[in-house]
Design an enzyme around this catalytic site. Structure first.
Site, PDB file in Angstrom:
ATOM      1  N   ASN A 221      18.530  28.948 -28.910  1.00  0.00           N
ATOM      2  CA  ASN A 221      19.186  29.958 -28.075  1.00  0.00           C
ATOM      3  C   ASN A 221      20.516  29.379 -27.591  1.00  0.00           C
ATOM      4  O   ASN A 221      20.539  28.455 -26.800  1.00  0.00           O
ATOM      5  CB  ASN A 221      18.241  30.290 -26.905  1.00  0.00           C
ATOM      6  CG  ASN A 221      18.829  31.265 -25.895  1.00  0.00           C
ATOM      7  OD1 ASN A 221      20.049  31.392 -25.788  1.00  0.00           O
ATOM      8  ND2 ASN A 221      17.973  31.922 -25.146  1.00  0.00           N
TER       9      ASN A 221
ATOM     10  N   CYS B  51      24.053  35.160 -21.494  1.00  0.00           N
ATOM     11  CA  CYS B  51      23.728  35.548 -22.875  1.00  0.00           C
ATOM     12  C   CYS B  51      24.268  36.934 -23.225  1.00  0.00           C
ATOM     13  O   CYS B  51      24.218  37.346 -24.386  1.00  0.00           O
ATOM     14  CB  CYS B  51      22.223  35.490 -23.093  1.00  0.00           C
ATOM     15  SG  CYS B  51      21.511  33.937 -22.553  1.00  0.00           S
TER      16      CYS B  51
ATOM     17  N   HIS C   2      20.605  39.254 -29.154  1.00  0.00           N
ATOM     18  CA  HIS C   2      20.752  37.882 -28.650  1.00  0.00           C
ATOM     19  C   HIS C   2      19.545  37.070 -29.113  1.00  0.00           C
ATOM     20  O   HIS C   2      18.401  37.535 -29.013  1.00  0.00           O
ATOM     21  CB  HIS C   2      20.838  37.914 -27.120  1.00  0.00           C
ATOM     22  CG  HIS C   2      20.601  36.573 -26.488  1.00  0.00           C
ATOM     23  ND1 HIS C   2      21.266  35.446 -26.904  1.00  0.00           N
ATOM     24  CD2 HIS C   2      19.746  36.179 -25.503  1.00  0.00           C
ATOM     25  CE1 HIS C   2      20.842  34.408 -26.185  1.00  0.00           C
ATOM     26  NE2 HIS C   2      19.922  34.820 -25.327  1.00  0.00           N
TER      27      HIS C   2
HETATM   28  C1  LIG Z   1       9.514  30.123 -22.511  1.00  0.00           C
HETATM   29  C2  LIG Z   1       8.449  30.868 -23.302  1.00  0.00           C
HETATM   30  C3  LIG Z   1       8.569  30.549 -24.782  1.00  0.00           C
HETATM   31  C4  LIG Z   1       7.092  30.429 -22.816  1.00  0.00           C
HETATM   32  O1  LIG Z   1       6.079  31.124 -23.508  1.00  0.00           O
HETATM   33  P1  LIG Z   1       4.893  31.804 -22.715  1.00  0.00           P
HETATM   34  O2  LIG Z   1       3.971  32.352 -23.718  1.00  0.00           O
HETATM   35  O3  LIG Z   1       5.488  32.764 -21.727  1.00  0.00           O
HETATM   36  O4  LIG Z   1       4.257  30.567 -21.991  1.00  0.00           O
HETATM   37  P2  LIG Z   1       3.584  30.514 -20.560  1.00  0.00           P
HETATM   38  O5  LIG Z   1       4.566  29.986 -19.587  1.00  0.00           O
HETATM   39  O6  LIG Z   1       2.878  31.792 -20.265  1.00  0.00           O
HETATM   40  O7  LIG Z   1       2.495  29.451 -20.845  1.00  0.00           O
HETATM   41  C5  LIG Z   1       1.421  29.693 -21.773  1.00  0.00           C
HETATM   42  C6  LIG Z   1       0.640  28.421 -21.958  1.00  0.00           C
HETATM   43  O8  LIG Z   1       1.481  27.476 -22.676  1.00  0.00           O
HETATM   44  C7  LIG Z   1       1.605  26.300 -21.894  1.00  0.00           C
HETATM   45  N1  LIG Z   1       2.977  25.812 -22.068  1.00  0.00           N
HETATM   46  C8  LIG Z   1       4.094  26.164 -21.355  1.00  0.00           C
HETATM   47  N2  LIG Z   1       5.151  25.507 -21.836  1.00  0.00           N
HETATM   48  C9  LIG Z   1       4.704  24.758 -22.852  1.00  0.00           C
HETATM   49  C10 LIG Z   1       5.353  23.888 -23.755  1.00  0.00           C
HETATM   50  N3  LIG Z   1       6.665  23.630 -23.713  1.00  0.00           N
HETATM   51  N4  LIG Z   1       4.595  23.303 -24.712  1.00  0.00           N
HETATM   52  C11 LIG Z   1       3.266  23.530 -24.787  1.00  0.00           C
HETATM   53  N5  LIG Z   1       2.611  24.345 -23.965  1.00  0.00           N
HETATM   54  C12 LIG Z   1       3.336  24.949 -23.010  1.00  0.00           C
HETATM   55  C13 LIG Z   1       1.323  26.685 -20.475  1.00  0.00           C
HETATM   56  O9  LIG Z   1       0.858  25.582 -19.748  1.00  0.00           O
HETATM   57  C14 LIG Z   1       0.263  27.723 -20.670  1.00  0.00           C
HETATM   58  O10 LIG Z   1      -0.975  27.089 -20.894  1.00  0.00           O
HETATM   59  P3  LIG Z   1      -2.355  27.727 -20.356  1.00  0.00           P
HETATM   60  O11 LIG Z   1      -2.479  29.044 -21.082  1.00  0.00           O
HETATM   61  O12 LIG Z   1      -3.352  26.722 -20.764  1.00  0.00           O
HETATM   62  O13 LIG Z   1      -2.167  27.890 -18.883  1.00  0.00           O
HETATM   63  C15 LIG Z   1       8.576  32.388 -23.112  1.00  0.00           C
HETATM   64  O14 LIG Z   1       8.215  32.767 -21.810  1.00  0.00           O
HETATM   65  C16 LIG Z   1       9.940  32.893 -23.376  1.00  0.00           C
HETATM   66  O15 LIG Z   1      10.406  32.820 -24.491  1.00  0.00           O
HETATM   67  N6  LIG Z   1      10.624  33.448 -22.369  1.00  0.00           N
HETATM   68  C17 LIG Z   1      11.962  33.964 -22.532  1.00  0.00           C
HETATM   69  C18 LIG Z   1      12.878  32.820 -22.686  1.00  0.00           C
HETATM   70  C19 LIG Z   1      14.276  33.228 -22.932  1.00  0.00           C
HETATM   71  O16 LIG Z   1      14.528  34.026 -23.790  1.00  0.00           O
HETATM   72  N7  LIG Z   1      15.187  32.662 -22.190  1.00  0.00           N
HETATM   73  C20 LIG Z   1      16.542  32.891 -22.352  1.00  0.00           C
HETATM   74  C21 LIG Z   1      16.891  34.251 -21.928  1.00  0.00           C
HETATM   75  S1  LIG Z   1      18.489  34.562 -22.318  1.00  0.00           S
END
Ligand SMILES: CC(C)(COP(=O)(O)OP(=O)(O)OC[C@H]1O[C@@H](n2cnc3c(N)ncnc32)[C@H](O)[C@@H]1OP(=O)(O)O)[C@@H](O)C(=O)NCCC(=O)NCCS
Length: 343
Positions: free
Chosen positions: A299, A125, A268
């Site tokens: 993304n 990215c 990004h």
């Molecule tokens: C991926 C992302 C959106 C996940 O969001 P998050 O708030 O970190 O989610 P978590 O993994 O902490 O999970 C939070 C809760 O949502 C749930 N969850 C995870 N993925 C889920 C999905 N796809 N749909 C619904 N619920 C989901 C989890 O089970 C968790 O539930 P709980 O609180 O009951 O345990 C976030 O971490 C993110 O954007 N990360 C960066 C991604 C990125 O930019 N990647 C590219 C980099 S270049």
């Protein structure tokens, strides 16, 4: 010791700027409803946690070179540059599905270019900002006069649609920039770096060679997974939020301006919440428009910054000739930021 003649080398530096930008978004719009057919999630959760409403997926037969060609043709036309004038092509991509040859020479041939230097770079990215840094330095030092930079990804080929942590994030597309000689600095100093100890934070699940034993097993009894990309969402999120705002700030300082001088902030498009957190941490003045292309594009890794900047210029959200702060960050982990004059 025998004396030998000194090698000749350029003694003066030139300036470079982006002369034109081009964008290509595949036709097919993919809704969150379609994504959640394969994961336990909801449209509401995806919108809230990532800001993504829809993304685009390329056709099965549409390649990164096809998408790059469309974006490049637009960038060249807007820059008023003939293909024959381009003497270097840099393609930033992590989804060209051939180990070799690189996509850039194939693209150059498609565009009818005459013998340019052409190569791909793998900086995920951050790839577009890495490539802009290289193009700038090549022009400044005299190893090229006109460089075509492309950020392109077909992430749908490398996404596991059953992986709850990543299936909703990625999209496909291409953005291109023509960089040429200028009479004033149009690309500020690049602040860049890497954090290889976090290579596991975003990675291809298996290596290509991991597939080999399974492919060579005549009975195909060994289980094998497609080497899709996987990420530790929270790790990436925290790194981006806490470490990238200082990098962006340093890029502004290195350019000799202040955040109030900016006409656009184009981070990004990783996640809308990361963008919001960076805007806050940077204390960006309210008059600076912020790219939010992720809502309709997802993304798109190396393509996301030129796609987002193109949209801002097309929609009149950012002014032609204005200054934009752009920052890319992702798998590696790697990052790069610079201030550029928008074409
Ligand atoms: C991926 C992302 C959106 C996940 O969001 P998050 O708030 O970190 O989610 P978590 O993994 O902490 O999970 C939070 C809760 O949502 C749930 N969850 C995870 N993925 C889920 C999905 N796809 N749909 C619904 N619920 C989901 C989890 O089970 C968790 O539930 P709980 O609180 O009951 O345990 C976030 O971490 C993110 O954007 N990360 C960066 C991604 C990125 O930019 N990647 C590219 C980099 S270049």
């Amino acid at each position: 010791m025998s004396t030998r003649p000194a090698l000749s080398a350029p003694t003066t530096l030139r300036h470079a700027r982006i002369l034109g930008l081009g964008a290509y978004r595949p036709e097919r719009v993919v809704t969150n409803e379609e994504i959640i057919q394969f994961i336990d999630s909801s449209d509401e959760w995806i919108r809230q946690r990532s800001g993504i409403v829809t993304r685009r997926f390329a056709r099965e037969d549409e390649t990164v070179v096809d998408m790059a060609e469309a974006a490049s043709r637009q960038a060249l036309e807007r820059a008023g540059v003939e293909t024959g004038q381009v003497d270097a092509v840099i393609m930033a991509t992590v989804t060209h599905p051939f180990q070799t040859p690189a996509a850039a020479p194939v693209l150059a041939d498609r565009l009818g270019m005459t013998d340019p230097a052409a190569y791909d770079i793998s900086a995920a990215c951050a790839g577009y900002c890495y490539a802009i840094a290289q193009a700038n330095d090549m022009i400044r030092a005299g190893s090229a006069d006109t460089v075509l930079v492309v950020g392109v990804e077909k992430l749908s080929d490398f996404t596991d649609k059953h992986d709850r942590g990543s299936a909703f994030i990625f999209g496909d597309g291409a953005g291109a920039a023509v960089v040429g000689v200028a009479d004033r600095p149009g690309i500020g100093p690049t602040i860049w770096g890497s954090l290889g100890e976090r290579a596991d934070a975003i990675t291809q699940r298996e290596s290509w060679t991991d597939l080999r034993p399974a492919m060579e097993d005549p009975g195909r009894t060994k289980g094998v997974d497609w080497p899709a990309f996987t990420m530790q969402g929270q790790t990436v999120f925290r790194w981006a939020v806490f470490s990238m705002a200082p990098v962006a700030r340093r890029a502004v300082e290195a350019a000799g301006i202040t955040p109030a001088d900016l006409d656009a902030f184009v981070p990004h498009q990783a996640n809308m919440r990361i963008t919001d957190a960076m805007v806050k941490a940077l204390e960006l003045p309210e008059h600076v428009p912020v790219a939010r292309d992720i809502a309709e594009t997802g993304n798109t890794s190396a393509a996301s910054i030129p796609l987002a900047m193109s949209r801002m210029l097309e929609e009149g959200e950012a002014p032609h000739g204005g200054l934009a702060l752009q920052i890319g960050f992702g798998a590696g982990l790697v990052y790069a930021a610079q201030v550029v004059e928008m074409p």
